[in-house]
Design an enzyme around this catalytic site. Sequence first.
Site, PDB file in Angstrom:
ATOM      1  N   GLY A  26      21.469 -47.139  -6.791  1.00 59.47           N
ATOM      2  CA  GLY A  26      20.267 -47.702  -6.177  1.00 59.47           C
ATOM      3  C   GLY A  26      20.605 -48.984  -5.438  1.00 59.47           C
ATOM      4  O   GLY A  26      21.471 -49.739  -5.884  1.00 59.47           O
ATOM      5  N   ASP A 144      18.250 -53.937 -12.812  1.00 57.82           N
ATOM      6  CA  ASP A 144      17.856 -53.778 -14.224  1.00 57.82           C
ATOM      7  C   ASP A 144      18.537 -54.784 -15.158  1.00 57.82           C
ATOM      8  O   ASP A 144      18.094 -54.969 -16.290  1.00 57.82           O
ATOM      9  CB  ASP A 144      18.201 -52.363 -14.710  1.00 57.82           C
ATOM     10  N   MET A 186      10.476 -51.658 -13.083  1.00 57.95           N
ATOM     11  CA  MET A 186      11.703 -50.876 -13.289  1.00 57.95           C
ATOM     12  C   MET A 186      12.413 -51.328 -14.560  1.00 57.95           C
ATOM     13  O   MET A 186      12.120 -52.388 -15.113  1.00 57.95           O
ATOM     14  CB  MET A 186      12.596 -50.955 -12.069  1.00 57.95           C
ATOM     15  N   GLY A 187      13.357 -50.532 -14.992  1.00 63.78           N
ATOM     16  CA  GLY A 187      14.088 -50.791 -16.233  1.00 63.78           C
ATOM     17  C   GLY A 187      14.257 -49.473 -16.960  1.00 63.78           C
ATOM     18  O   GLY A 187      13.391 -49.077 -17.720  1.00 63.78           O
ATOM     19  N   ARG A 188      15.357 -48.808 -16.648  1.00 64.99           N
ATOM     20  CA  ARG A 188      15.599 -47.472 -17.184  1.00 64.99           C
ATOM     21  C   ARG A 188      15.963 -47.517 -18.675  1.00 64.99           C
ATOM     22  O   ARG A 188      15.348 -46.851 -19.490  1.00 64.99           O
ATOM     23  CB  ARG A 188      16.747 -46.836 -16.399  1.00 64.99           C
ATOM     24  N   ARG A 284      -6.626 -50.005 -15.014  1.00 66.22           N
ATOM     25  CA  ARG A 284      -5.994 -49.618 -13.744  1.00 66.22           C
ATOM     26  C   ARG A 284      -4.490 -49.800 -13.869  1.00 66.22           C
ATOM     27  O   ARG A 284      -4.030 -50.750 -14.499  1.00 66.22           O
ATOM     28  CB  ARG A 284      -6.485 -50.503 -12.593  1.00 66.22           C
ATOM     29  N   HIS A 290       9.844 -49.250  -5.957  1.00 67.42           N
ATOM     30  CA  HIS A 290      10.974 -49.728  -5.148  1.00 67.42           C
ATOM     31  C   HIS A 290      10.693 -51.022  -4.408  1.00 67.42           C
ATOM     32  O   HIS A 290      11.624 -51.610  -3.837  1.00 67.42           O
ATOM     33  CB  HIS A 290      11.419 -48.617  -4.197  1.00 67.42           C
ATOM     34  N   ARG A 293      13.005 -53.628  -5.341  1.00 64.00           N
ATOM     35  CA  ARG A 293      14.398 -53.587  -4.874  1.00 64.00           C
ATOM     36  C   ARG A 293      14.533 -53.944  -3.400  1.00 64.00           C
ATOM     37  O   ARG A 293      15.654 -54.126  -2.910  1.00 64.00           O
ATOM     38  CB  ARG A 293      14.960 -52.169  -5.057  1.00 64.00           C
TER      39      ARG A 293
HETATM   40  O1  F6P Z   1      19.144 -48.466 -11.575  1.00 61.02           O
HETATM   41  C1  F6P Z   1      18.252 -49.214 -10.865  1.00 61.02           C
HETATM   42  C2  F6P Z   1      16.958 -48.478 -10.692  1.00 61.02           C
HETATM   43  O2  F6P Z   1      16.184 -49.291  -9.868  1.00 61.02           O
HETATM   44  C3  F6P Z   1      16.242 -48.101 -12.000  1.00 61.02           C
HETATM   45  O3  F6P Z   1      15.481 -49.151 -12.512  1.00 61.02           O
HETATM   46  C4  F6P Z   1      15.397 -46.954 -11.545  1.00 61.02           C
HETATM   47  O4  F6P Z   1      15.096 -46.092 -12.620  1.00 61.02           O
HETATM   48  C5  F6P Z   1      16.246 -46.269 -10.560  1.00 61.02           C
HETATM   49  O5  F6P Z   1      17.115 -47.234 -10.032  1.00 61.02           O
HETATM   50  C6  F6P Z   1      15.451 -45.619  -9.445  1.00 61.02           C
HETATM   51  O6  F6P Z   1      16.328 -44.906  -8.663  1.00 61.02           O
HETATM   52  P1  F6P Z   1      15.983 -44.185  -7.283  1.00 61.02           P
HETATM   53  O7  F6P Z   1      16.151 -45.205  -6.209  1.00 61.02           O
HETATM   54  O8  F6P Z   1      16.980 -43.102  -7.195  1.00 61.02           O
HETATM   55  O9  F6P Z   1      14.560 -43.715  -7.347  1.00 61.02           O
END
Ligand code: F6P
Length: 360
Positions: A26, A144, A186-188, A284, A290, A293
Amino acid sequence: MAPASPPGSAKPAGALSRVGLLTGGGDCPGLNAVIRAVVRRGLAAGGYEFVGFLHGWAGVLENRAIELTRESTAGILPRGGTILGTSRTNPYADGNDGTAAVRRTLEERGVDALIPIGGEDTLGVALRLHRDGVPIVGVPKTIDNDLGGTDVTFGFQTAVQIATDAIDRLHTTAESHNRVMVVEVMGRHAGWIATHAGLAGGADAILVPERPFDIEAVVAHLRRRHASGRSFSIVVVAEGAVPQEGTLQTREDTETDAFGHPRLGGIGVTLEGEIERRTGYESRVTILGHVQRGGTPVAFDRVLATRFGVAAMNAVAGGRFGKMVGLHATNIVEVALEDALREPKLLDPELYETAELFFG
Ligand code: F6P
């Protein structure tokens, strides 16, 4: 600083060493700052040229690359994304001999050392290549913040700031409408973004992957808060948060990437419905996705990314391969890739307990 000796290459004496770069996984604010820093450090030392592979490992497998120069990397420091593009391509997917394919391209391009900038997957490939003798130095990246071997990854502070700004904005609309606002961040594997942004934004509950939640405990907490006179609440949830086993039905994830990770996102929607159904409070959800990011990195991430880029180039120049650069306290260090990747860096329990003090 002496140029890296070209390992196993038949270059004429005096030829420039060629360093390959790629960005994988990502994207993340600060990637361009690393690229710029590697190039500038190498040019300042003298004796180096730079090749940027396009779209992560895909560019290496398909031999697609551009030359990186002072000119082509000028002005990119504050730019989000990556000028090289990225992908989640895995050279070893489906039993492929990734090492042979990578070696072929490196030889064709005359590349002597590789600097992949990525997270656990991209650097996992780097470790495999290192074990197979490919000269490699990794740079850690992920919003993350869950990579071992470094206290912080660049991109994390930017994501936290974006999430905090969103929570601040959601506060005023939550208050105006007497609503429960669920904010999915986010935060897998780890709840770093959720906990930092929740703490900074004054969240009333924070749900993280490290601590499976009990939906009844969450709604009991919201009821107590509302009974004590508050008419709205903010619940921050990491996308990877899960309910305690058998307590709540969640969406099944079926789609996976080349590294086997399911596509996340949606726990916030489940929570919105469950909280409203169980409490009667209008709820809600906002899924930040994204947005966290995208765009320009904050100053901290620009500085960290630049320091990482310089350090990675120093490691290449010193012939110290199989390393990842990292931040320990305030110092830039080199750690073995295999140590950094041994396990993910999960949330510090003490930090979560600090945030918990302010719930409700
Ligand atoms: O690994 C970073 C991350 O932003 C995660 O938090 C998220 O689950 C994943 O990437 C999302 O990925 P993609 O851009 O493939 O949807």
